[in-house]
Scaffold this motif. Sequence first.
Motif, PDB file in Angstrom:
ATOM      1  N   ASN A   6      97.196 -81.249  64.526  1.00 47.67           N
ATOM      2  CA  ASN A   6      98.188 -81.362  65.587  1.00 47.67           C
ATOM      3  C   ASN A   6      98.830 -80.006  65.771  1.00 47.67           C
ATOM      4  N   THR A   7      98.448 -79.322  66.828  1.00 47.25           N
ATOM      5  CA  THR A   7      98.941 -77.954  67.026  1.00 47.25           C
ATOM      6  C   THR A   7     100.050 -77.861  68.061  1.00 47.25           C
ATOM      7  N   SER A   8     100.574 -78.997  68.519  1.00 47.39           N
ATOM      8  CA  SER A   8     101.731 -78.923  69.416  1.00 47.39           C
ATOM      9  C   SER A   8     102.915 -78.426  68.613  1.00 47.39           C
ATOM     10  N   LEU A   9     103.668 -77.517  69.167  1.00 47.89           N
ATOM     11  CA  LEU A   9     104.747 -76.883  68.416  1.00 47.89           C
ATOM     12  C   LEU A   9     105.988 -77.758  68.473  1.00 47.89           C
ATOM     13  N   LEU A  10     106.312 -78.361  67.325  1.00 48.97           N
ATOM     14  CA  LEU A  10     107.441 -79.283  67.291  1.00 48.97           C
ATOM     15  C   LEU A  10     108.756 -78.539  67.143  1.00 48.97           C
ATOM     16  N   VAL A  11     108.744 -77.468  66.344  1.00 46.72           N
ATOM     17  CA  VAL A  11     109.962 -76.702  66.142  1.00 46.72           C
ATOM     18  C   VAL A  11     109.644 -75.242  66.414  1.00 46.72           C
ATOM     19  N   LEU A  12     110.339 -74.650  67.357  1.00 44.06           N
ATOM     20  CA  LEU A  12     110.038 -73.285  67.760  1.00 44.06           C
ATOM     21  C   LEU A  12     110.948 -72.260  67.104  1.00 44.06           C
ATOM     22  N   SER A  13     112.084 -72.710  66.626  1.00 47.31           N
ATOM     23  CA  SER A  13     112.978 -71.790  65.927  1.00 47.31           C
ATOM     24  C   SER A  13     113.767 -72.576  64.907  1.00 47.31           C
ATOM     25  N   VAL A  14     114.261 -71.921  63.846  1.00 47.55           N
ATOM     26  CA  VAL A  14     115.014 -72.567  62.788  1.00 47.55           C
ATOM     27  C   VAL A  14     116.463 -72.112  62.893  1.00 47.55           C
ATOM     28  N   LEU A  15     117.362 -73.074  62.967  1.00 46.83           N
ATOM     29  CA  LEU A  15     118.782 -72.767  63.029  1.00 46.83           C
ATOM     30  C   LEU A  15     119.387 -73.091  61.681  1.00 46.83           C
ATOM     31  N   ALA A 109     103.691 -74.605  79.103  1.00 44.67           N
ATOM     32  CA  ALA A 109     104.783 -75.520  78.743  1.00 44.67           C
ATOM     33  C   ALA A 109     105.409 -75.128  77.407  1.00 44.67           C
ATOM     34  N   GLU A 110     104.577 -74.745  76.445  1.00 43.18           N
ATOM     35  CA  GLU A 110     105.091 -74.330  75.140  1.00 43.18           C
ATOM     36  C   GLU A 110     105.873 -73.023  75.252  1.00 43.18           C
ATOM     37  N   LEU A 111     105.347 -72.089  76.026  1.00 40.39           N
ATOM     38  CA  LEU A 111     106.052 -70.824  76.227  1.00 40.39           C
ATOM     39  C   LEU A 111     107.398 -71.045  76.897  1.00 40.39           C
ATOM     40  N   ASN A 112     107.403 -71.918  77.877  1.00 39.11           N
ATOM     41  CA  ASN A 112     108.643 -72.194  78.603  1.00 39.11           C
ATOM     42  C   ASN A 112     109.670 -72.873  77.697  1.00 39.11           C
ATOM     43  N   ALA A 113     109.211 -73.816  76.850  1.00 40.96           N
ATOM     44  CA  ALA A 113     110.120 -74.512  75.940  1.00 40.96           C
ATOM     45  C   ALA A 113     110.728 -73.542  74.936  1.00 40.96           C
ATOM     46  N   TYR A 115     111.074 -70.313  75.344  1.00 45.23           N
ATOM     47  CA  TYR A 115     111.961 -69.398  76.072  1.00 45.23           C
ATOM     48  C   TYR A 115     113.316 -70.048  76.332  1.00 45.23           C
ATOM     49  N   LEU A 116     113.308 -71.305  76.758  1.00 45.54           N
ATOM     50  CA  LEU A 116     114.568 -72.001  77.051  1.00 45.54           C
ATOM     51  C   LEU A 116     115.419 -72.167  75.796  1.00 45.54           C
ATOM     52  N   ALA A 117     114.743 -72.397  74.643  1.00 48.20           N
ATOM     53  CA  ALA A 117     115.476 -72.583  73.396  1.00 48.20           C
ATOM     54  C   ALA A 117     116.158 -71.294  72.936  1.00 48.20           C
ATOM     55  N   ARG A 118     115.598 -70.128  73.353  1.00 49.78           N
ATOM     56  CA  ARG A 118     116.145 -68.853  72.882  1.00 49.78           C
ATOM     57  C   ARG A 118     116.488 -67.924  74.048  1.00 49.78           C
ATOM     58  N   LYS A 119     116.799 -68.519  75.181  1.00 47.34           N
ATOM     59  CA  LYS A 119     117.053 -67.737  76.387  1.00 47.34           C
ATOM     60  C   LYS A 119     118.202 -66.753  76.208  1.00 47.34           C
ATOM     61  N   ALA A 120     119.287 -67.238  75.591  1.00 48.84           N
ATOM     62  CA  ALA A 120     120.460 -66.373  75.417  1.00 48.84           C
ATOM     63  C   ALA A 120     120.143 -65.210  74.481  1.00 48.84           C
ATOM     64  N   GLU A 121     119.355 -65.469  73.452  1.00 46.45           N
ATOM     65  CA  GLU A 121     119.011 -64.428  72.485  1.00 46.45           C
ATOM     66  C   GLU A 121     118.068 -63.388  73.104  1.00 46.45           C
ATOM     67  N   LEU A 122     117.088 -63.866  73.887  1.00 43.59           N
ATOM     68  CA  LEU A 122     116.128 -62.953  74.505  1.00 43.59           C
ATOM     69  C   LEU A 122     116.772 -62.119  75.609  1.00 43.59           C
ATOM     70  N   LYS A 130     107.533 -62.788  77.835  1.00 42.17           N
ATOM     71  CA  LYS A 130     106.286 -63.478  77.503  1.00 42.17           C
ATOM     72  C   LYS A 130     105.427 -62.697  76.522  1.00 42.17           C
ATOM     73  N   ALA A 131     105.310 -61.399  76.706  1.00 41.19           N
ATOM     74  CA  ALA A 131     104.469 -60.578  75.823  1.00 41.19           C
ATOM     75  C   ALA A 131     104.987 -60.575  74.390  1.00 41.19           C
ATOM     76  N   GLN A 132     106.295 -60.794  74.225  1.00 40.86           N
ATOM     77  CA  GLN A 132     106.893 -60.792  72.893  1.00 40.86           C
ATOM     78  C   GLN A 132     106.737 -62.154  72.214  1.00 40.86           C
ATOM     79  N   ILE A 133     106.958 -63.236  72.967  1.00 40.39           N
ATOM     80  CA  ILE A 133     106.996 -64.559  72.342  1.00 40.39           C
ATOM     81  C   ILE A 133     105.609 -65.183  72.191  1.00 40.39           C
ATOM     82  N   GLU A 134     104.635 -64.762  73.014  1.00 39.28           N
ATOM     83  CA  GLU A 134     103.310 -65.380  72.941  1.00 39.28           C
ATOM     84  C   GLU A 134     102.640 -65.198  71.569  1.00 39.28           C
ATOM     85  N   PRO A 135     102.648 -63.993  70.984  1.00 43.81           N
ATOM     86  CA  PRO A 135     102.046 -63.847  69.648  1.00 43.81           C
ATOM     87  C   PRO A 135     102.762 -64.677  68.576  1.00 43.81           C
TER      88      PRO A 135
END
Length: 342
Positions: A6-15, A109-113, A115-122, A130-135
């Motif tokens: 299952n490669t869907s990204l459930l958690v994109l960042s750790v708070l 969809a994963e990239l957008n999710a 980005y939205l989770a870390r929009k303020a930080e980015l 996109k070039a930064q978060i994709e890798p």
Amino acid sequence: MRYHQNTSLLVLSVLLLPVGCLAQSSGAAKSTETLATVGGQSITEDDLPPSVASKLIAVRNLEYQVKKQALDNLIDQRLLEAEAKRKGIAADKFLEQEVDAKVAEPTDAELNAYYLARKAELNRPLDEAKAQIEPSLKQAKIQQARQAFYAYLREQAKVVVLLSPPRIEVSFDPARVRGNPKAKVMIVEFSDFQCPYCSGVQATLKSVLAKHPDTVALAYRDMPMSKIHPLARKAAEAARCAGEQGKFWEYHDLVFADQSKLDQAGLMDKARTLNLDEQQFESCFSGEKFKAQIQQDSQDGMRAGVSGTPGFFINGIFLSGSQPASAFENLVQEQLSAPPLP
């Protein structure tokens, strides 16, 4: 080779957020081992100052975590090497071919999710970020796929892990147990009625009990953090007085549902909501009938190493703070599948 991936990204960042209300001191589990004798009188670990006892518990838990991480890594490595040898290729190449190469690139969809989770930080538009978060997303998906692969290898090899976490024997009051007092898994909770994290974990606890109605039970013990929650001890008194009339859990639920009214008037209103005998309740409450028992609960919790609320012992295995349901479920499943305690 087929395995669940299952490669869907459930958690994109750790708070890193607090998961409990911190106590001012803590203590160690009861120990009768003699460390020294003075004039014929024994000194045991339990006689050491609470600050020392707290450090000892932390050291034991750290020792377990270090061993567990090293053991997990070694098991995974040996399983991987055995599978690679069977295929006749190097282990690192095998992992790249069987796992990494099969992981899809991050979707829009994963990239957008992410980005939205870390929009303020980015602090820049998605096209620029996109070039930064994709890798980063790709690497996270690879890591998740590797974990699924190792889990598959463990299942196929029927790995049995004998290392167990430190276990502390903690008693409970049968009168304040939700569920079967003889359930195979007993969750003993040390809690504070004014602690927001204690309130927040209640839904999780109820879901765990609902999922295992016959095999898991919950016992409540008081640990009011009076220095930071001045109304907690009186709320604990009130709940015990409600319990005197057979309504402890009903009162418990009312308090955690609304922690904004924990003064005397608010606590009395909750008693009226449950149609308790008002005169009996008021006499019990104003007389601080259960003050000594509440203090004993707190002392037992500190001796067991609880340094903040909520603190849980699942068949004696410590779990600290308002953890997600998965943390409880993992421990519960381990205990349900374990042989009976001696």
